[in-house]
Design a protein around this motif. Sequence first.
Motif, PDB file in Angstrom:
ATOM      1  N   ARG A   1      -2.416  -4.498   2.775  1.00  0.00           N
ATOM      2  CA  ARG A   1      -1.772  -3.898   1.610  1.00  0.00           C
ATOM      3  C   ARG A   1      -2.503  -4.178   0.301  1.00  0.00           C
ATOM      4  O   ARG A   1      -2.085  -3.697  -0.752  1.00  0.00           O
ATOM      5  CB  ARG A   1      -0.329  -4.397   1.514  1.00  0.00           C
TER       6      ARG A   1
ATOM      7  N   PRO B   1      -5.833  -3.809  -2.035  1.00  0.00           N
ATOM      8  CA  PRO B   1      -7.076  -3.035  -2.171  1.00  0.00           C
ATOM      9  C   PRO B   1      -8.295  -3.923  -2.432  1.00  0.00           C
ATOM     10  O   PRO B   1      -8.267  -4.786  -3.304  1.00  0.00           O
ATOM     11  CB  PRO B   1      -6.814  -2.130  -3.385  1.00  0.00           C
TER      12      PRO B   1
ATOM     13  N   ASP C   1     -11.510  -2.090  -1.912  1.00  0.00           N
ATOM     14  CA  ASP C   1     -12.453  -1.036  -1.575  1.00  0.00           C
ATOM     15  C   ASP C   1     -13.595  -0.957  -2.580  1.00  0.00           C
ATOM     16  O   ASP C   1     -13.445  -1.263  -3.759  1.00  0.00           O
ATOM     17  CB  ASP C   1     -11.741   0.315  -1.520  1.00  0.00           C
TER      18      ASP C   1
ATOM     19  N   LYS D   1     -11.615  -7.468  -8.427  1.00  0.00           N
ATOM     20  CA  LYS D   1     -10.849  -7.091  -7.239  1.00  0.00           C
ATOM     21  C   LYS D   1     -11.039  -8.116  -6.121  1.00  0.00           C
ATOM     22  O   LYS D   1     -10.087  -8.514  -5.445  1.00  0.00           O
ATOM     23  CB  LYS D   1     -11.302  -5.698  -6.782  1.00  0.00           C
TER      24      LYS D   1
ATOM     25  N   TYR E   1      -8.481 -11.048  -4.491  1.00  0.00           N
ATOM     26  CA  TYR E   1      -8.240 -11.062  -3.043  1.00  0.00           C
ATOM     27  C   TYR E   1      -8.552 -12.428  -2.439  1.00  0.00           C
ATOM     28  O   TYR E   1      -7.769 -12.963  -1.641  1.00  0.00           O
ATOM     29  CB  TYR E   1      -9.094  -9.980  -2.381  1.00  0.00           C
TER      30      TYR E   1
ATOM     31  N   ASN F   1     -12.846   5.924   3.341  1.00  0.00           N
ATOM     32  CA  ASN F   1     -12.523   6.112   1.930  1.00  0.00           C
ATOM     33  C   ASN F   1     -11.557   7.262   1.664  1.00  0.00           C
ATOM     34  O   ASN F   1     -10.954   7.321   0.590  1.00  0.00           O
ATOM     35  CB  ASN F   1     -13.811   6.365   1.137  1.00  0.00           C
TER      36      ASN F   1
ATOM     37  N   PRO G   1      -3.912   4.604   2.049  1.00  0.00           N
ATOM     38  CA  PRO G   1      -4.858   3.616   2.590  1.00  0.00           C
ATOM     39  C   PRO G   1      -4.373   2.175   2.566  1.00  0.00           C
ATOM     40  O   PRO G   1      -4.911   1.342   3.286  1.00  0.00           O
ATOM     41  CB  PRO G   1      -6.082   3.780   1.683  1.00  0.00           C
ATOM     42  N   TRP G   2      -3.371   1.844   1.754  1.00  0.00           N
ATOM     43  CA  TRP G   2      -2.945   0.452   1.628  1.00  0.00           C
ATOM     44  C   TRP G   2      -1.514   0.255   2.124  1.00  0.00           C
ATOM     45  O   TRP G   2      -0.800  -0.618   1.654  1.00  0.00           O
ATOM     46  CB  TRP G   2      -3.079  -0.016   0.176  1.00  0.00           C
TER      47      TRP G   2
ATOM     48  N   GLY H   1      -4.476   0.930   7.805  1.00  0.00           N
ATOM     49  CA  GLY H   1      -4.874   0.529   6.463  1.00  0.00           C
ATOM     50  C   GLY H   1      -6.379   0.575   6.322  1.00  0.00           C
ATOM     51  O   GLY H   1      -7.118   0.315   7.280  1.00  0.00           O
ATOM     52  N   MET H   2      -6.843   0.893   5.145  1.00  0.00           N
ATOM     53  CA  MET H   2      -8.273   0.974   4.880  1.00  0.00           C
ATOM     54  C   MET H   2      -8.887  -0.421   5.017  1.00  0.00           C
ATOM     55  O   MET H   2      -8.512  -1.350   4.317  1.00  0.00           O
ATOM     56  CB  MET H   2      -8.496   1.517   3.471  1.00  0.00           C
TER      57      MET H   2
END
Length: 397
Positions: A24, A26, A28, A43, A47, A97, A102-103, A122-123
């Motif tokens: 969940r 991001p 990317d 980002k 994380y 992508n 995606p999340w 999920g991505m």
Amino acid sequence: MDIESLLDRLDRRFLIDTLVELARVPVDVPLGTEVFIEPDDPKLVHYVQHVLRPGLARAGAYDLIDVAGNQIVARHGAGSSARTLLIQVYTPVQHHNLMDDPWSGKIASGAAWGRDEPCAFGMGVGQNKSHQAIALALLKLLNDTGTELPGTLYVAINNEGRSSHKCTEAILAALDRKPDFALLMTATGERISMGNRGRVDVNVTVRGKAVHSSVPDTGLSAIDGAWEAMSRLRRMSFAGNHPLLGGRHVLPYQIAYSPLAPHTLPDTARMRIDRRLLPGDDPAAATEEVRQAIGDLSPWKVTVEQGHHMWPALVDPDDPVVRLLADAHESVHGAPPGTYYGQGTFDAGGPCAAGIPAVMYGVAGGADVLDTDLVALSCLERVALVVARTALSWLGG
């Protein structure tokens, strides 16, 4: 406690819940011409420091090494044996992508994708997040059971998103012992990647003179200059293939023009050239070959520069840890694992260049590089058991 009893204690609920939580968040690499992401990108800092570091604490892993580049290594083991193992997981998500939602981190049937069973969506769940969950579950297993391995296990969170080995080099430099072997986790479809070609980015810039498209003869379009440069590159040829890794190639994979203005022919073209490397190839020499192939591009001005590179990887199939990994896979699947030699380039070349055999192994993720990413929960559990058995077998002996 024997290995079978230990594996029975693997916390499956923790494994799945951790994957859902990670899926969940991001991480990317945004689409666009800048395909790289720095290890201290905000980002990735969020994380690693606010998602994965608390995850390590929940797994009971407190012997941590903070490494340059926003990286963490968890260390476990008594060190009474000289045996060492590095398990490395990665954070940047580079593929799938264009997937919807995606999340989400949802658990749902994968029947529409040929997997009629519960799957996590999920991505990045295939590329890296399943492997982060597996690494955390392994550390939790060791701590829950009070297992003090004679050898030393290193579990590294690696932030490489620049298509280089710089993050791995920083991690290896921070370890107190040189690993006997490196198990790099990525989506291999539960096969063992025994080697791959290397790659150097060759950055080519072509400069002309911008002009209105109605009077092209009064300027010098970089589009035409780039076309000529690419035509010359297409005439390059390379002698000899590697019996396992294949051949070399030179291929433009990205081109960007500037300025982008109405009805204007641009004055600058920037190209990234993928030059594949085989064992023994020198990135600087490969770059020079591209420079020579393009040659004098007059009336355009051209510069050719070496960019990031990654080394080829190749591991002896009879290496003791490879054999343990294969045995662990067979114990879970009832059949030997498939092996392959990849045409892509990955981080395995970094440890190999440092004298540490490195293979890749992991889950089966989404098949399409841009579309939906998913991992079957049964696959997640199988890979966790294989990795745990391998670590216990090597470091507990």
